[in-house]
Motif scaffolding. Structure first.
Motif, PDB file in Angstrom:
ATOM      1  N   ASN A  95      13.670  -6.901  -3.750  1.00 47.30           N
ATOM      2  CA  ASN A  95      12.676  -6.226  -4.583  1.00 47.30           C
ATOM      3  C   ASN A  95      11.358  -6.998  -4.615  1.00 47.30           C
ATOM      4  OD1 ASN A  95      14.429  -4.147  -5.141  1.00 47.30           O
ATOM      5  ND2 ASN A  95      15.204  -5.086  -7.032  1.00 47.30           N
ATOM      6  N   ARG A 100       9.593  -6.220  -1.404  1.00 44.92           N
ATOM      7  CA  ARG A 100       9.005  -4.869  -1.476  1.00 44.92           C
ATOM      8  C   ARG A 100       7.682  -4.914  -2.228  1.00 44.92           C
ATOM      9  NH1 ARG A 100      14.277  -2.175  -2.442  1.00 44.92           N
ATOM     10  NH2 ARG A 100      14.752  -1.125  -0.482  1.00 44.92           N
ATOM     11  N   THR A 116       8.479  -3.349   4.055  1.00 42.41           N
ATOM     12  CA  THR A 116       9.488  -2.296   4.056  1.00 42.41           C
ATOM     13  C   THR A 116      10.841  -2.987   4.085  1.00 42.41           C
ATOM     14  OG1 THR A 116       8.066  -0.779   5.257  1.00 42.41           O
ATOM     15  CG2 THR A 116      10.444  -0.346   5.349  1.00 42.41           C
ATOM     16  N   VAL A 117      11.697  -2.668   3.129  1.00 47.10           N
ATOM     17  CA  VAL A 117      12.994  -3.337   3.020  1.00 47.10           C
ATOM     18  C   VAL A 117      14.105  -2.319   3.233  1.00 47.10           C
ATOM     19  CG1 VAL A 117      14.551  -4.606   1.485  1.00 47.10           C
ATOM     20  CG2 VAL A 117      12.087  -5.071   1.425  1.00 47.10           C
TER      21      VAL A 117
END
Lengths: 336, 336
Positions: free
Chosen positions: B271, B274, B279-280
């Motif tokens: 998180n 991100r 882009t995860v």
């Protein structure tokens, strides 16, 4: 003179090496007693980021000196996957943290104490931080303290302590104190690093080192990332043939940290990469390499590899118009 | 249908998993006897390149199952720096090599036999190659053999063997055979990987994994380099905060290989990345992740992480106009 903290810290590091050497020499008999009485059959060195890479080098040096299985494991692995690391053996834990306050390191030490009631040696630049409370013996490299985010003289002075720890614990004599004249070598490396610090000429950097030098190759990789936002990776030299060399082209800079006794196997890799178009720079104490680490003759230590590597990251950052004191996205300590 | 070898080999891998499972099940009682009678107090897993990364995962799995210190060391380190690895302990060596002919692996096995006269388990895709001569027990994943240079189904089938070895040696039951219906999952991962395979959208890829998944993150990094000539690196998730995250920007793709029991600590890193613009994509058996590894419910194994990772490298290569069968600068086996 340097206008930024990072330049001043790299430049002034010989004093920090001297301070670290003096501190570990003072603790030598305590370290030897702890090691002899402890009858440990496993040693774990742990840290986060730079100090995990320091742990890698330290574990190799310790196992070679003491003959007992010594491993480097990131603190987060000790916390998240203890069953993949700890066994039935009597373990000595060596925690390394510049700040003595990194959350994962403090938590790893706390859990180790709770679960195993065994000894911890703390290598840090402080002796009055949360991590120090868990130490059987504190090794504090106070002159290595830094204002910068990226570790430079803190890393090198804690490395001097880790080298001293390996020798002292195993009952070997420590080498002599570092001479102040070595500062001229650190300055000379600034000049040598300038030759390879053009950000337009090289698009990616690979650091190759084996044995205890692999940890330094990893640390150099991290410095290059943090300061200069450049694609940088570390590999064992012979491992580099097994896939990673696919990335080599004429915009690739390869820094070879060579050992005297593994020179033949490693220079073969370097020559192969030169033939693929890479610019290759080799470092060792040997006169055959591009960068000759003269300081090693006065005072043997792998610390002599570091100034060139630190300056290279620093100078590439400056040449890119970046401020080495202010790596993107980072803080000095990771507190969770 | 795929016109290249690599695509066919990735696509057909469930058969190779089944073959590897059957082979290790057949050897299970021999493995358990060897382990019980050997009274080893240290295990070293070794390989080169991909198989070194496989060794990393295998060592973690073995230590967790058997409770004995298990380490992964590249073959070149065993050859160049034996005193940094071997100690006084009784060591079992597990060598991993797709070809059974890699020079460094054969030499490492030969020296181990000469110096320690202890046992070697060979994991390979062959049983009649030079490496096999040194084996106390050969584990051959024959259906994993490949024409391609980059290892895909060979890696995954040798991983199935390493998982089986850990369980069998320590006297734990093996999980059931893989179902042929899992091939549909492998195909589904091709579709999912396509979403992230645009070479113009992402300039660099980071693979994050902890515990036994760290070795798979390293293998994914190597696949991405070899096939698609893309900047790719692997880190432990929490280590990524300690410096490497300085490289994160909106052209960064981060692949998170998550464990169920470490989810909370690891998703926090994802998180955070991100929020920095990356882009995860997360993978696990858990329905909360972006890619859900359904196959794990039918047959628990970390092998289920691999098809997505292999397809991602393959598809990015194809999208760049590169031939995945022909990585730059590489041969299938490194013979020195």
């Amino acid at each position: 003179m340097f206008l930024d903290h990072t330049g001043r810290e790299i430049s002034s590091q010989v004093e920090a090496w001297q301070d670290a050497h003096a501190a570990v020499r003072l603790a030598a008999s305590d370290l030897q007693s702890l090691w002899q009485q402890g009858q440990y059959d496993s040693v774990i060195f742990t840290g986060c980021g730079s100090t995990h890479y320091l742990a890698m080098s330290a574990a190799g040096l310790f196992q070679r000196a003491a003959g007992v299985i010594s491993r480097a494991v990131p603190c987060s692995e000790l916390l998240l996957h203890p069953t993949l690391v700890y066994g039935a053996r009597k373990t000595l834990l060596v925690t390394i943290s510049r700040s003595g306050a990194t959350s994962e390191t403090v938590q790893a030490a706390e859990r180790f104490k709770t679960n195993f009631q065994s000894d911890i040696i703390v290598i840090s630049c402080y002796d009055d931080k949360p991590l120090n409370d868990f130490a059987t013996i504190n090794l504090a490299a106070r002159a290595g303290q830094e204002i910068s985010i990226a570790q430079t003289r803190s890393f090198s002075s804690m490395l001097v302590m880790a080298e001293g720890l390996a020798l002292a614990a195993s009952g070997n004599p420590l080498p002599p104190q570092f001479s102040s004249t070595l500062s001229a070598q650190v300055d000379a490396m600034h000049t040598r690093a300038l030759e390879y610090a053009d950000p337009d000429r090289y698009q990616r950097v690979f650091y190759l080192g084996s044995g205890a030098l692999y940890g330094l190759a990893c640390e150099a990789m991290l410095k290059m990332k943090e300061m200069s936002l450049t694609s940088a990776e570390a590999f064992h030299p012979m491992e580099f043939r097994h896939g990673p060399k696919s990335m080599v082209d004429d915009q690739t800079l390869i820094i070879g940290l060579l050992n005297a006794h593994t020179y033949t196997a490693e220079i073969a890799v370097m020559n192969e990469m030169r033939a693929l178009g890479a610019t290759v720079v080799t470092l060792s104490e040997d006169a055959q390499t591009d960068i000759v680490l003269e300081g090693n003759k006065q005072r043997p230590s792998i610390v002599h590899y570091l100034p060139f590597l630190q300056w290279l990251a620093y100078l590439r950052a400056v040449n890119k118009g970046l401020n080495p004191d202010a790596p993107r996205n980072l803080d000095q300590v990771v507190i969770l």
